[in-house]
Scaffold this active site. Structure first.
Site, mmCIF file in Angstrom:
data_model
loop_
_atom_site.group_PDB
_atom_site.id
_atom_site.type_symbol
_atom_site.label_atom_id
_atom_site.label_comp_id
_atom_site.label_asym_id
_atom_site.label_seq_id
_atom_site.Cartn_x
_atom_site.Cartn_y
_atom_site.Cartn_z
ATOM 1 N N LYS A 30 0.841 -1.215 0.000
ATOM 2 C CA LYS A 30 0.000 0.000 0.000
ATOM 3 C C LYS A 30 0.872 1.259 0.000
ATOM 4 C CE LYS A 30 -2.166 -1.051 3.846
ATOM 5 N NZ LYS A 30 -1.497 -2.337 4.164
ATOM 6 N N ARG A 105 -10.230 0.852 8.635
ATOM 7 C CA ARG A 105 -9.808 -0.519 8.937
ATOM 8 C C ARG A 105 -10.881 -1.346 9.611
ATOM 9 N NH1 ARG A 105 -3.581 -1.339 9.450
ATOM 10 N NH2 ARG A 105 -3.002 0.619 8.541
ATOM 11 N N ARG A 139 11.619 -5.316 4.827
ATOM 12 C CA ARG A 139 11.281 -3.900 4.628
ATOM 13 C C ARG A 139 12.233 -2.987 5.400
ATOM 14 N NH1 ARG A 139 5.321 -2.193 5.536
ATOM 15 N NH2 ARG A 139 5.590 -3.159 7.570
ATOM 16 N N ARG A 171 10.784 -1.170 11.287
ATOM 17 C CA ARG A 171 9.697 -0.743 12.161
ATOM 18 C C ARG A 171 9.553 -1.652 13.385
ATOM 19 N NH1 ARG A 171 4.813 0.256 8.006
ATOM 20 N NH2 ARG A 171 3.705 -0.772 9.703
ATOM 21 N N ARG A 182 -1.511 -8.314 13.452
ATOM 22 C CA ARG A 182 -1.995 -7.354 12.445
ATOM 23 C C ARG A 182 -2.709 -8.065 11.304
ATOM 24 N NH1 ARG A 182 3.555 -4.861 11.328
ATOM 25 N NH2 ARG A 182 2.578 -3.716 9.623
HETATM 26 P P1 AP5 Z 1 4.698 -1.605 1.963
HETATM 27 O O1 AP5 Z 1 4.401 -0.684 0.816
HETATM 28 O O2 AP5 Z 1 5.434 -1.058 3.150
HETATM 29 O O3 AP5 Z 1 3.368 -2.372 2.444
HETATM 30 P P2 AP5 Z 1 2.095 -1.845 3.216
HETATM 31 O O4 AP5 Z 1 0.924 -2.523 2.590
HETATM 32 O O5 AP5 Z 1 2.067 -0.339 3.260
HETATM 33 O O6 AP5 Z 1 2.347 -2.489 4.635
HETATM 34 P P3 AP5 Z 1 2.238 -1.921 6.107
HETATM 35 O O7 AP5 Z 1 2.846 -2.957 6.998
HETATM 36 O O8 AP5 Z 1 2.800 -0.529 6.200
HETATM 37 O O9 AP5 Z 1 0.729 -1.853 6.339
HETATM 38 P P4 AP5 Z 1 0.034 -1.749 7.675
HETATM 39 O O10 AP5 Z 1 -1.346 -1.541 7.214
HETATM 40 O O11 AP5 Z 1 0.277 -2.828 8.626
HETATM 41 O O12 AP5 Z 1 0.772 -0.540 8.427
HETATM 42 P P5 AP5 Z 1 0.409 0.987 8.684
HETATM 43 O O13 AP5 Z 1 1.657 1.735 8.638
HETATM 44 O O14 AP5 Z 1 -0.726 1.419 7.841
HETATM 45 O O15 AP5 Z 1 5.491 -2.864 1.344
HETATM 46 C C1 AP5 Z 1 6.045 -3.854 2.196
HETATM 47 C C2 AP5 Z 1 7.443 -4.281 1.696
HETATM 48 O O16 AP5 Z 1 7.313 -4.968 0.460
HETATM 49 C C3 AP5 Z 1 8.376 -3.094 1.422
HETATM 50 O O17 AP5 Z 1 9.654 -3.472 1.810
HETATM 51 C C4 AP5 Z 1 8.283 -2.873 -0.102
HETATM 52 O O18 AP5 Z 1 9.476 -2.353 -0.643
HETATM 53 C C5 AP5 Z 1 8.022 -4.308 -0.597
HETATM 54 N N1 AP5 Z 1 7.135 -4.360 -1.758
HETATM 55 C C6 AP5 Z 1 6.040 -3.593 -2.003
HETATM 56 N N2 AP5 Z 1 5.448 -3.977 -3.157
HETATM 57 C C7 AP5 Z 1 6.164 -5.044 -3.619
HETATM 58 C C8 AP5 Z 1 6.060 -5.886 -4.762
HETATM 59 N N3 AP5 Z 1 5.071 -5.730 -5.663
HETATM 60 N N4 AP5 Z 1 6.973 -6.881 -4.924
HETATM 61 C C9 AP5 Z 1 7.960 -7.059 -4.006
HETATM 62 N N5 AP5 Z 1 8.132 -6.275 -2.913
HETATM 63 C C10 AP5 Z 1 7.244 -5.278 -2.720
HETATM 64 O O19 AP5 Z 1 -0.155 0.915 10.195
HETATM 65 C C11 AP5 Z 1 0.701 0.630 11.278
HETATM 66 C C12 AP5 Z 1 -0.102 0.549 12.561
HETATM 67 O O20 AP5 Z 1 -0.718 1.827 12.841
HETATM 68 C C13 AP5 Z 1 -1.282 -0.444 12.566
HETATM 69 O O21 AP5 Z 1 -0.879 -1.756 12.862
HETATM 70 C C14 AP5 Z 1 -2.174 0.169 13.658
HETATM 71 O O22 AP5 Z 1 -1.690 -0.150 14.935
HETATM 72 C C15 AP5 Z 1 -2.002 1.662 13.436
HETATM 73 N N6 AP5 Z 1 -3.032 2.159 12.519
HETATM 74 C C16 AP5 Z 1 -2.830 2.657 11.258
HETATM 75 N N7 AP5 Z 1 -3.994 2.992 10.690
HETATM 76 C C17 AP5 Z 1 -4.959 2.711 11.595
HETATM 77 C C18 AP5 Z 1 -6.376 2.814 11.577
HETATM 78 N N8 AP5 Z 1 -7.042 3.287 10.522
HETATM 79 N N9 AP5 Z 1 -7.056 2.400 12.676
HETATM 80 C C19 AP5 Z 1 -6.415 1.946 13.777
HETATM 81 N N10 AP5 Z 1 -5.083 1.811 13.852
HETATM 82 C C20 AP5 Z 1 -4.355 2.189 12.768
#
Ligand code: AP5
Length: 228
Positions: A30, A105, A139, A171, A182
């Site tokens: 994402k 979410r 990552r 992270r 998660r």
């Molecule tokens: P990356 O782009 O980092 O993936 P992502 O989908 O963004 O993964 P996240 O782990 O960031 O999502 P998340 O939803 O858990 O975390 P968030 O920060 O939103 O890609 C991953 C890796 O793969 C990278 O190394 C990239 O280079 C590689 N890659 C990407 N595409 C690829 C491909 N096609 N092929 C190969 N490699 C590839 O949230 C963190 C925390 O915040 C949550 O757990 C929660 O506690 C809190 N939070 C955030 N939003 C909310 C909400 N709305 N409500 C409540 N709590 C929330």
């Protein structure tokens, strides 16, 4: 369905707006795709995860509160998230639209968003849990929000951000227990929300190269654009 007016550089035409939500499990890409979509359309990517990481880094009250939930892999309370989104979407840079990465979410958040604004398209990046875990373990993240992978998307200089030159880090919520929690929450609470958006939702195979996933997103958005 409200017409989807996109796919020109919308920043050049103030009458056009594009409002997109990105869904997908942890590590589905994402954040990676958000950076590309943001550039393509000239709209800001609003990542709730990045907002929390920025606040944790600066040691704010919000950052301290969020950290307790994030390191365990739990969701931050809905009331906090909804307040953040409501304020963020009032900012000037969202006048041509926005991309929501990591929000909503769960059902409460989706209902809260519907009271604030409508959306044009909902993109689901589909990857297996096995692939999610593989990607998360390699990552590397920058405090500016840029995302890399040690094999799939490495920075030009080892462990240094191409964009701002800062040192990359792993992270705190990318530890095995937190990742499993998660993913469990994604399947039980987040994925069911996609059906809320009916025809607006677009499923993309996320187990392809970063470029191919982006190409698929653009072509699916184009197909839904009745004006082109
Ligand atoms: P990356 O782009 O980092 O993936 P992502 O989908 O963004 O993964 P996240 O782990 O960031 O999502 P998340 O939803 O858990 O975390 P968030 O920060 O939103 O890609 C991953 C890796 O793969 C990278 O190394 C990239 O280079 C590689 N890659 C990407 N595409 C690829 C491909 N096609 N092929 C190969 N490699 C590839 O949230 C963190 C925390 O915040 C949550 O757990 C929660 O506690 C809190 N939070 C955030 N939003 C909310 C909400 N709305 N409500 C409540 N709590 C929330």
């Amino acid at each position: 369905m409200k017409s989807l007016v996109i796919l020109d550089k919308i920043g050049e035409d103030n009458n056009k707006m594009v409002k997109i939500i990105l869904f997908g499990p942890q590590g589905s890409g994402k954040g990676t795709q958000a950076e590309l979509i943001e550039k393509e359309f000239g709209i800001p990517s609003v990542s709730t995860g990045n907002i929390f990481r920025d606040n944790m880094e600066r040691g704010t009250e919000l950052g301290k509160t969020a950290k307790d939930y994030i390191v365990k892999g739990h969701l931050v309370p809905d009331s906090i998230i909804l307040r953040i989104i409501e304020n963020r979407l009032k900012e000037k840079d969202t006048k041509n639209g926005f991309l929501l990465d990591g929000f909503p979410r769960n059902k409460v958040q989706a209902e809260g968003l519907a009271k604030i604004t409508d959306v044009d398209a909902v993109i689901e990046i589909d990857v297996s849990d096995k692939e999610s875990i593989k990607r998360i373990s390699g990552r590397r993240t920058c405090k500016c929000g840029a995302v890399y992978h040690v094999f799939y998307n490495p920075p030009r200089i080892l462990e240094i951000c191409d964009k701002c030159g800062s040192k990359l880090f792993q992270r705190e919520d990318d530890k095995e227990d937190a990742i499993r929690k998660r993913l469990e929450i994604y399947h039980s609470e987040t994925k069911p929300v996609i059906s809320f958006y009916g025809e607006k939702s677009i499923k993309i195979n996320g187990e392809q190269s970063i470029e191919k996933v982006f190409e698929n997103i653009l072509s699916e958005l184009k197909k839904r654009n009745p004006t082109k």
